[in-house]
Design a protein around this motif. Structure first.
Motif, PDB file in Angstrom:
ATOM      1  N   ASN A  33      30.557  -3.578  23.593  1.00  0.00           N
ATOM      2  CA  ASN A  33      29.537  -4.614  23.418  1.00  0.00           C
ATOM      3  C   ASN A  33      28.987  -4.593  21.998  1.00  0.00           C
ATOM      4  O   ASN A  33      28.847  -3.534  21.378  1.00  0.00           O
ATOM      5  CB  ASN A  33      28.379  -4.421  24.399  1.00  0.00           C
ATOM      6  CG  ASN A  33      28.826  -4.482  25.853  1.00  0.00           C
ATOM      7  OD1 ASN A  33      28.465  -3.636  26.663  1.00  0.00           O
ATOM      8  ND2 ASN A  33      29.624  -5.482  26.193  1.00  0.00           N
ATOM      9  N   ILE A  34      28.655  -5.773  21.480  1.00  0.00           N
ATOM     10  CA  ILE A  34      28.073  -5.921  20.151  1.00  0.00           C
ATOM     11  C   ILE A  34      26.546  -5.896  20.264  1.00  0.00           C
ATOM     12  O   ILE A  34      25.967  -6.646  21.053  1.00  0.00           O
ATOM     13  CB  ILE A  34      28.525  -7.238  19.501  1.00  0.00           C
ATOM     14  CG1 ILE A  34      30.018  -7.160  19.145  1.00  0.00           C
ATOM     15  CG2 ILE A  34      27.698  -7.558  18.270  1.00  0.00           C
ATOM     16  CD1 ILE A  34      30.576  -8.459  18.604  1.00  0.00           C
ATOM     17  N   ILE A  35      25.898  -5.035  19.478  1.00  0.00           N
ATOM     18  CA  ILE A  35      24.442  -4.912  19.490  1.00  0.00           C
ATOM     19  C   ILE A  35      23.877  -5.363  18.138  1.00  0.00           C
ATOM     20  O   ILE A  35      24.326  -4.902  17.089  1.00  0.00           O
ATOM     21  CB  ILE A  35      23.991  -3.466  19.777  1.00  0.00           C
ATOM     22  CG1 ILE A  35      24.544  -2.975  21.123  1.00  0.00           C
ATOM     23  CG2 ILE A  35      22.465  -3.375  19.746  1.00  0.00           C
ATOM     24  CD1 ILE A  35      23.994  -3.693  22.331  1.00  0.00           C
ATOM     25  N   VAL A  36      22.885  -6.254  18.197  1.00  0.00           N
ATOM     26  CA  VAL A  36      22.242  -6.781  16.996  1.00  0.00           C
ATOM     27  C   VAL A  36      20.773  -6.370  17.005  1.00  0.00           C
ATOM     28  O   VAL A  36      20.072  -6.572  18.002  1.00  0.00           O
ATOM     29  CB  VAL A  36      22.340  -8.319  16.943  1.00  0.00           C
ATOM     30  CG1 VAL A  36      21.652  -8.859  15.688  1.00  0.00           C
ATOM     31  CG2 VAL A  36      23.803  -8.766  16.982  1.00  0.00           C
ATOM     32  N   LYS A  42       7.631 -11.264  15.024  1.00  0.00           N
ATOM     33  CA  LYS A  42       7.091 -10.349  14.013  1.00  0.00           C
ATOM     34  C   LYS A  42       6.521  -9.060  14.609  1.00  0.00           C
ATOM     35  O   LYS A  42       5.896  -8.266  13.897  1.00  0.00           O
ATOM     36  CB  LYS A  42       5.989 -11.039  13.186  1.00  0.00           C
ATOM     37  CG  LYS A  42       6.374 -12.384  12.591  1.00  0.00           C
ATOM     38  CD  LYS A  42       7.473 -12.264  11.566  1.00  0.00           C
ATOM     39  CE  LYS A  42       7.791 -13.620  10.934  1.00  0.00           C
ATOM     40  NZ  LYS A  42       8.880 -13.535   9.938  1.00  0.00           N
ATOM     41  N   LYS A  43       6.739  -8.846  15.906  1.00  0.00           N
ATOM     42  CA  LYS A  43       6.094  -7.719  16.600  1.00  0.00           C
ATOM     43  C   LYS A  43       7.068  -6.817  17.360  1.00  0.00           C
ATOM     44  O   LYS A  43       6.939  -5.582  17.313  1.00  0.00           O
ATOM     45  CB  LYS A  43       5.055  -8.253  17.597  1.00  0.00           C
ATOM     46  CG  LYS A  43       3.929  -9.075  16.988  1.00  0.00           C
ATOM     47  CD  LYS A  43       2.919  -8.214  16.257  1.00  0.00           C
ATOM     48  CE  LYS A  43       1.740  -9.051  15.779  1.00  0.00           C
ATOM     49  NZ  LYS A  43       0.729  -8.238  15.095  1.00  0.00           N
ATOM     50  N   ASP A  44       7.995  -7.410  18.100  1.00  0.00           N
ATOM     51  CA  ASP A  44       8.831  -6.651  19.038  1.00  0.00           C
ATOM     52  C   ASP A  44      10.215  -6.380  18.445  1.00  0.00           C
ATOM     53  O   ASP A  44      10.983  -7.315  18.190  1.00  0.00           O
ATOM     54  CB  ASP A  44       8.984  -7.408  20.363  1.00  0.00           C
ATOM     55  CG  ASP A  44       7.650  -7.617  21.059  1.00  0.00           C
ATOM     56  OD1 ASP A  44       6.817  -6.689  21.021  1.00  0.00           O
ATOM     57  OD2 ASP A  44       7.442  -8.701  21.638  1.00  0.00           O
ATOM     58  N   SER A  45      10.531  -5.112  18.245  1.00  0.00           N
ATOM     59  CA  SER A  45      11.852  -4.716  17.754  1.00  0.00           C
ATOM     60  C   SER A  45      12.788  -4.508  18.945  1.00  0.00           C
ATOM     61  O   SER A  45      12.568  -3.608  19.759  1.00  0.00           O
ATOM     62  CB  SER A  45      11.754  -3.429  16.929  1.00  0.00           C
ATOM     63  OG  SER A  45      10.957  -3.629  15.775  1.00  0.00           O
ATOM     64  N   THR A  82      10.021 -16.743  17.298  1.00  0.00           N
ATOM     65  CA  THR A  82      10.761 -16.513  16.056  1.00  0.00           C
ATOM     66  C   THR A  82      11.582 -15.248  16.200  1.00  0.00           C
ATOM     67  O   THR A  82      11.189 -14.303  16.897  1.00  0.00           O
ATOM     68  CB  THR A  82       9.818 -16.367  14.847  1.00  0.00           C
ATOM     69  OG1 THR A  82       9.003 -15.199  15.014  1.00  0.00           O
ATOM     70  CG2 THR A  82       8.930 -17.588  14.698  1.00  0.00           C
ATOM     71  N   VAL A  83      12.738 -15.236  15.552  1.00  0.00           N
ATOM     72  CA  VAL A  83      13.610 -14.059  15.549  1.00  0.00           C
ATOM     73  C   VAL A  83      14.038 -13.782  14.111  1.00  0.00           C
ATOM     74  O   VAL A  83      14.571 -14.665  13.431  1.00  0.00           O
ATOM     75  CB  VAL A  83      14.854 -14.267  16.435  1.00  0.00           C
ATOM     76  CG1 VAL A  83      15.785 -13.053  16.331  1.00  0.00           C
ATOM     77  CG2 VAL A  83      14.458 -14.496  17.886  1.00  0.00           C
ATOM     78  N   ASP A  84      13.778 -12.562  13.645  1.00  0.00           N
ATOM     79  CA  ASP A  84      14.220 -12.123  12.324  1.00  0.00           C
ATOM     80  C   ASP A  84      15.374 -11.150  12.489  1.00  0.00           C
ATOM     81  O   ASP A  84      15.273 -10.155  13.224  1.00  0.00           O
ATOM     82  CB  ASP A  84      13.075 -11.442  11.574  1.00  0.00           C
ATOM     83  CG  ASP A  84      11.980 -12.410  11.182  1.00  0.00           C
ATOM     84  OD1 ASP A  84      12.288 -13.370  10.470  1.00  0.00           O
ATOM     85  OD2 ASP A  84      10.821 -12.214  11.606  1.00  0.00           O
ATOM     86  N   ILE A  85      16.470 -11.456  11.790  1.00  0.00           N
ATOM     87  CA  ILE A  85      17.637 -10.569  11.766  1.00  0.00           C
ATOM     88  C   ILE A  85      17.992 -10.361  10.303  1.00  0.00           C
ATOM     89  O   ILE A  85      18.578 -11.248   9.674  1.00  0.00           O
ATOM     90  CB  ILE A  85      18.829 -11.158  12.531  1.00  0.00           C
ATOM     91  CG1 ILE A  85      18.425 -11.556  13.947  1.00  0.00           C
ATOM     92  CG2 ILE A  85      19.981 -10.173  12.567  1.00  0.00           C
ATOM     93  CD1 ILE A  85      19.513 -12.310  14.698  1.00  0.00           C
ATOM     94  N   GLY A  86      17.625  -9.223   9.757  1.00  0.00           N
ATOM     95  CA  GLY A  86      17.818  -9.014   8.333  1.00  0.00           C
ATOM     96  C   GLY A  86      17.008 -10.035   7.548  1.00  0.00           C
ATOM     97  O   GLY A  86      15.804 -10.187   7.737  1.00  0.00           O
ATOM     98  N   LYS A  87      17.679 -10.812   6.700  1.00  0.00           N
ATOM     99  CA  LYS A  87      17.014 -11.827   5.889  1.00  0.00           C
ATOM    100  C   LYS A  87      16.995 -13.190   6.563  1.00  0.00           C
ATOM    101  O   LYS A  87      16.480 -14.158   6.001  1.00  0.00           O
ATOM    102  CB  LYS A  87      17.704 -11.932   4.531  1.00  0.00           C
ATOM    103  CG  LYS A  87      17.635 -10.654   3.694  1.00  0.00           C
ATOM    104  CD  LYS A  87      18.336 -10.836   2.365  1.00  0.00           C
ATOM    105  CE  LYS A  87      18.256  -9.562   1.536  1.00  0.00           C
ATOM    106  NZ  LYS A  87      18.960  -9.722   0.225  1.00  0.00           N
TER     107      LYS A  87
END
Length: 284
Positions: A33-36, A42-45, A82-87
């Protein structure tokens, strides 16, 4: 002056070429499985499993990390996240609640982040690459894709008995750790329980006493595009419960190629990855 102008023109072209693609790193679990890694609101990792058969996001009831800042309604849907993945920052993201996912994941991430762009699943370098324009396809072979209800379908040939090829359509299913899982219809029509060498099986019963038997078997040959696999591990179901409506091309088969999908989702382009000849994943 002319040389300086040409230099700046070349420099600007170089920068525009760099901006034409973005990368998202990932890791691969022992279950294929691929994990990202993501940051939600801005709160939950959260560690999310890539699910190519869905477009939106979801949260698992068995997650290990907190997702306190995703607010769900009565229908277990949460919008405008919102979702932040790297930049990369994605807005107006929809999450579904209480959907099971793979090992080591808190939920799932779908293909919505790639909307309107071509994208590559690069198993050699553990990354996704998004393109504004199609990249160089030298060394890749084309495969027709049918997009239906967020699922990517393709045709492949199965050699079950002798040298007769049986074509079937498979939906790409990165959440299934194995290589191939056949639909009930295909398994029954082709008499897989009699024609294939069964290597293992497990029978379960529901509260009404109806049975579901999962079987693992060996398929002599499987052909995807120009690539042929021998003695491939496959699965199918038998019993009273008929729950498998489509055939899966699972994560164990996906990882054997590098995949590029066009922006229209009509074509995929594949070439062997470093996992092409690896032993097949053994399902329990």
């Amino acid at each position: 002056m002319l040389k300086r102008t040409v230099f700046f023109m070349l420099l600007s072209v170089g920068f525009s070429g760099m901006k034409a693609q973005q990368t998202i790193p990932f890791r691969i679990t022992k279950h294929n499985n691929i994990i990202v890694k993501t940051l939600v609101n801005k709160k939950d990792s959260l560690d999310l499993m890539f699910q190519i058969a869905m477009k939106d996001y979801s949260i698992s009831p068995e997650r290990k990390r907190k997702a306190d800042h995703i607010v769900f309604n009565k229908e277990e849907i949460s919008d405008h996240n919102t979702v932040d993945i790297g930049k990369i920052n994605q807005k107006n993201v929809r999450f579904f609640d209480n959907q099971l996912t793979g090992h080591e994941a808190d939920g799932k991430i779908g293909t919505g982040i790639f909307d309107g762009k071509a994208f590559k699943i690069d198993y050699d370098n553990n990354q996704f690459v998004m393109y504004d324009k199609m990249p160089d396809l030298k060394g890749y072979q084309p495969v027709n894709i049918i997009l239906d209800h967020d699922g990517f379908y393709l045709a492949a040939d199965n050699i079950i008995d002798g040298d007769q090829q049986q074509e079937a359509y498979f939906v790409l299913q990165s959440g299934f750790s194995g290589a191939i899982l056949y639909s009930n219809e295909f398994a029954e029509e082709k008499h897989l329980d009699k024609k294939l060498k069964v290597t293992g099986e497990k029978t379960l019963k529901n509260s009404e006493g109806k049975t579901l038997t999962t079987k693992q078997a060996i398929l002599p040959y499987f052909k995807l595009g120009k690539s042929v696999f021998k003695d491939i591990s496959v699965g199918f179901f038998s019993g009273e419960l008929k729950t498998q409506n489509v055939s899966y091309l699972g994560a164990d088969m996906l990882r054997r190629f590098i995949w590029i999908f066009d922006a229209e989702r009509k074509m995929a382009y594949i070439k062997p990855s470093k996992y092409f000849s690896e032993p097949y994943y053994k399902m329990n």
